[in-house]
Write a protein that holds these residues in place. Structure first.
Motif, PDB file in Angstrom:
ATOM      1  N   VAL A  98      -3.980  -2.504  -8.348  1.00 26.28           N
ATOM      2  CA  VAL A  98      -3.288  -3.368  -9.317  1.00 26.28           C
ATOM      3  C   VAL A  98      -2.271  -2.556 -10.101  1.00 26.28           C
ATOM      4  O   VAL A  98      -1.115  -2.969 -10.278  1.00 26.28           O
ATOM      5  N   CYS A  99      -2.679  -1.378 -10.558  1.00 26.55           N
ATOM      6  CA  CYS A  99      -1.763  -0.507 -11.300  1.00 26.55           C
ATOM      7  C   CYS A  99      -0.615  -0.036 -10.407  1.00 26.55           C
ATOM      8  O   CYS A  99       0.537   0.068 -10.880  1.00 26.55           O
ATOM      9  N   PHE A 100      -0.901   0.254  -9.159  1.00 28.21           N
ATOM     10  CA  PHE A 100       0.149   0.662  -8.221  1.00 28.21           C
ATOM     11  C   PHE A 100       1.196  -0.443  -8.079  1.00 28.21           C
ATOM     12  O   PHE A 100       2.401  -0.189  -8.071  1.00 28.21           O
ATOM     13  N   SER A 101       0.731  -1.674  -8.003  1.00 30.31           N
ATOM     14  CA  SER A 101       1.656  -2.800  -7.877  1.00 30.31           C
ATOM     15  C   SER A 101       2.531  -2.954  -9.115  1.00 30.31           C
ATOM     16  O   SER A 101       3.739  -3.221  -9.019  1.00 30.31           O
ATOM     17  N   PHE A 102       1.940  -2.787 -10.311  1.00 25.75           N
ATOM     18  CA  PHE A 102       2.727  -2.843 -11.537  1.00 25.75           C
ATOM     19  C   PHE A 102       3.758  -1.717 -11.588  1.00 25.75           C
ATOM     20  O   PHE A 102       4.927  -1.942 -11.923  1.00 25.75           O
ATOM     21  N   ALA A 103       3.310  -0.502 -11.269  1.00 24.86           N
ATOM     22  CA  ALA A 103       4.163   0.678 -11.438  1.00 24.86           C
ATOM     23  C   ALA A 103       5.320   0.698 -10.454  1.00 24.86           C
ATOM     24  O   ALA A 103       6.461   1.021 -10.817  1.00 24.86           O
ATOM     25  N   ASP A 114      -7.760  -3.246   5.792  1.00 24.92           N
ATOM     26  CA  ASP A 114      -7.671  -4.688   5.964  1.00 24.92           C
ATOM     27  C   ASP A 114      -6.429  -5.177   5.237  1.00 24.92           C
ATOM     28  O   ASP A 114      -6.292  -5.019   4.030  1.00 24.92           O
ATOM     29  N   LYS A 115      -5.501  -5.774   5.984  1.00 25.43           N
ATOM     30  CA  LYS A 115      -4.245  -6.235   5.395  1.00 25.43           C
ATOM     31  C   LYS A 115      -4.483  -7.322   4.348  1.00 25.43           C
ATOM     32  O   LYS A 115      -3.786  -7.377   3.334  1.00 25.43           O
ATOM     33  N   TYR A 116      -5.458  -8.191   4.573  1.00 25.27           N
ATOM     34  CA  TYR A 116      -5.750  -9.238   3.591  1.00 25.27           C
ATOM     35  C   TYR A 116      -6.246  -8.624   2.289  1.00 25.27           C
ATOM     36  O   TYR A 116      -5.874  -9.072   1.196  1.00 25.27           O
ATOM     37  N   PHE A 117      -7.057  -7.580   2.398  1.00 24.92           N
ATOM     38  CA  PHE A 117      -7.551  -6.879   1.208  1.00 24.92           C
ATOM     39  C   PHE A 117      -6.392  -6.255   0.434  1.00 24.92           C
ATOM     40  O   PHE A 117      -6.315  -6.366  -0.790  1.00 24.92           O
ATOM     41  N   LEU A 118      -5.480  -5.638   1.157  1.00 26.61           N
ATOM     42  CA  LEU A 118      -4.322  -5.021   0.511  1.00 26.61           C
ATOM     43  C   LEU A 118      -3.437  -6.077  -0.145  1.00 26.61           C
ATOM     44  O   LEU A 118      -2.948  -5.887  -1.263  1.00 26.61           O
ATOM     45  N   LEU A 119      -3.221  -7.190   0.551  1.00 28.56           N
ATOM     46  CA  LEU A 119      -2.380  -8.245   0.005  1.00 28.56           C
ATOM     47  C   LEU A 119      -2.999  -8.847  -1.256  1.00 28.56           C
ATOM     48  O   LEU A 119      -2.290  -9.178  -2.216  1.00 28.56           O
ATOM     49  N   THR A 120      -4.323  -8.959  -1.267  1.00 26.44           N
ATOM     50  CA  THR A 120      -5.008  -9.533  -2.428  1.00 26.44           C
ATOM     51  C   THR A 120      -4.856  -8.650  -3.653  1.00 26.44           C
ATOM     52  O   THR A 120      -4.486  -9.115  -4.747  1.00 26.44           O
ATOM     53  N   TRP A 121      -5.098  -7.335  -3.487  1.00 20.33           N
ATOM     54  CA  TRP A 121      -5.137  -6.437  -4.641  1.00 20.33           C
ATOM     55  C   TRP A 121      -3.796  -5.796  -4.961  1.00 20.33           C
ATOM     56  O   TRP A 121      -3.635  -5.207  -6.039  1.00 20.33           O
ATOM     57  N   LEU A 122      -2.838  -5.896  -4.051  1.00 22.61           N
ATOM     58  CA  LEU A 122      -1.494  -5.396  -4.343  1.00 22.61           C
ATOM     59  C   LEU A 122      -0.526  -6.504  -4.743  1.00 22.61           C
ATOM     60  O   LEU A 122       0.548  -6.200  -5.286  1.00 22.61           O
ATOM     61  N   PHE A 123      -0.888  -7.767  -4.498  1.00 22.47           N
ATOM     62  CA  PHE A 123       0.051  -8.843  -4.782  1.00 22.47           C
ATOM     63  C   PHE A 123      -0.576  -9.982  -5.592  1.00 22.47           C
ATOM     64  O   PHE A 123      -0.093 -10.325  -6.682  1.00 22.47           O
TER      65      PHE A 123
END
Length: 400
Positions: free
Chosen positions: A149-154, A221-230
């Motif tokens: 989540v922080c990576f997505s914000f930053a 898992d791409k779905y996992f990444l999409l959920t927590w990054l987007f």
């Protein structure tokens, strides 16, 4: 008879106790009101004292502006060089440097912005996100979901704000340095944790196995990444937007209407866009002038969605992530150069014009003050001087 008198005495005693309780409550309420008045007076006095001290400090800073700019430039260049050295020598210490920077300079910025009536800037998304970064790095450093989540914000809204909102790296301005670092440092921190931290590097390159392409603590898992990054960061952003609207546009609306000098991000951006008549001003007016705030929120939401979506490929590619770091630093340096070449000369010319316009007014004030000092304050002395001068003139005329 005694039995009949006992209830009467009890009633009288109960009435007296009730009256005493009522009187004590009145006395307490009076004391509370008096203490409130005293505290309010003391608060007003302290505000006046602080405002006077702030004005004095601001005047002294203006008098020594060139010296302060030189010192700030020196410290800024040395600090940035030391940070770059530390980035290569000990990347695992970069998160602690960022935390030290944030807890030191953000409270100082609040004090400075409070004096300038800019303190509502600290409710912006960048400070909301940086506070979450601080919680992640200090309290939950191994929580991979919060890290994402922080990576997505930053590397999403904060990073692209450097490019879109033209954050300028000007070493002679402490305010601009702090503004750039608030947007730039988080991305560098999470870049080092993602790729250069020794513990992360060992986890991504285990001996005897193939190199991993995803974050070492989660399944690929791409779905996992999409959920927590987007998706989850988008929900957190929406929560901030709702809170910001309630605080600034509902709870503090009357305060902002009473004082137009109090600045918010929307006020500043709308003033600049209206003055320049640029694309943002035209886009915000698509639904009419009365709905510009709504359009501003909508445009900011579109910007956030687009930038958060780009964090997914950046998270998976070291090469893309490294190029993005270079792009951010280059944009900040370029904007700083543009500011020094294009904006600073105009500011110097305006300051010189103001000084030249102020000089005649100051000279007139000094002359009037000197005239008042030369004239005697006593009217009897004035009449005596006038009569004496008249007699002197008459004697001079009568002499042969």
């Amino acid at each position: 008879m005694a039995s009949n008198e006992d209830p009467i005495e009890e009633v009288v005693s109960n009435g007296d106790s009730f009256g005493k309780a009522k009187q004590s409550l009145k006395d307490r309420s009076k004391k509370v009101a008096q203490t409130k008045e005293i505290l309010s007076k003391q608060a007003n006095q302290t505000k006046e004292i602080l405002s006077k001290q702030a004005v004095k400090i601001a005047k002294q800073a203006e008098e020594h502006e060139s010296f302060i700019s030189k010192v700030t430039h020196l410290l800024g260049v040395l600090g940035f060089g030391g940070f770059c050295f530390l980035l290569g020598a000990r990347p695992q210490d970069i998160p602690y440097v960022y935390c030290l920077f944030y807890v030191t300079f953000v409270p100082l910025r609040w004090i400075y912005y409070r004096i300038k009536k800019w303190h509502y800037y600290l409710l912006d998304f960048c400070y909301y996100a940086n506070t979450i970064f601080l919680v992640d790095l200090l309290l939950y450093p191994k929580n991979e979901k919060l890290f994402m989540v922080c990576f997505s914000f930053a590397e999403g809204p904060l990073a692209w704000a450097i490019i879109v909102w033209r954050c300028s790296l000007v070493f002679s301005s402490a305010d601009k340095i702090v503004s750039v670092l608030i947007h730039l440092l988080p991305g560098l921190v999470f870049f080092t944790i993602r790729w250069w931290n020794p513990a992360t590097f060992e986890a991504m390159h285990p001996e005897g196995t193939l190199r991993r392409t995803s974050w070492p603590y989660v399944v690929e898992d791409k779905y996992f990444l999409l959920t927590w990054l987007f998706l989850v960061p988008l929900v957190a952003y929406t929560l901030w937007q709702v809170l910001y609207f309630l605080i600034v546009n509902v709870l503090r609306r009357q305060r902002l209407l009473r004082d137009p000098e109090v600045m918010t991000s929307y006020r500043e951006l709308s003033k600049k866009a209206q003055k320049a008549n640029n694309v943002w001003w035209r886009l915000s007016g698509l639904l009419g002038d009365q709905n510009r705030l709504l359009m501003y929120i909508l445009l900011q939401g579109i910007f956030t969605v687009a930038t958060m979506a780009l964090t997914v490929p950046i998270f998976l590619s070291y090469e893309l992530h490294a190029v993005f770091q270079i792009l951010k630093v280059s944009a900040a340096v370029w904007n700083g150069g543009s500011f020094l070449v294009d904006v600073v000369p105009r500011q110097v010319i305006l300051k010189e014009k103001k000084k030249s316009e102020m000089k005649p007014a100051l000279n007139q004030q000094d002359q009037s003050a000197n005239m008042q000092q030369e004239q005697p304050a006593n009217p009897i002395e004035n009449t005596m001087n006038v009569t004496q001068s008249n007699t002197n003139q008459s004697t001079e005329v009568d002499e042969p």
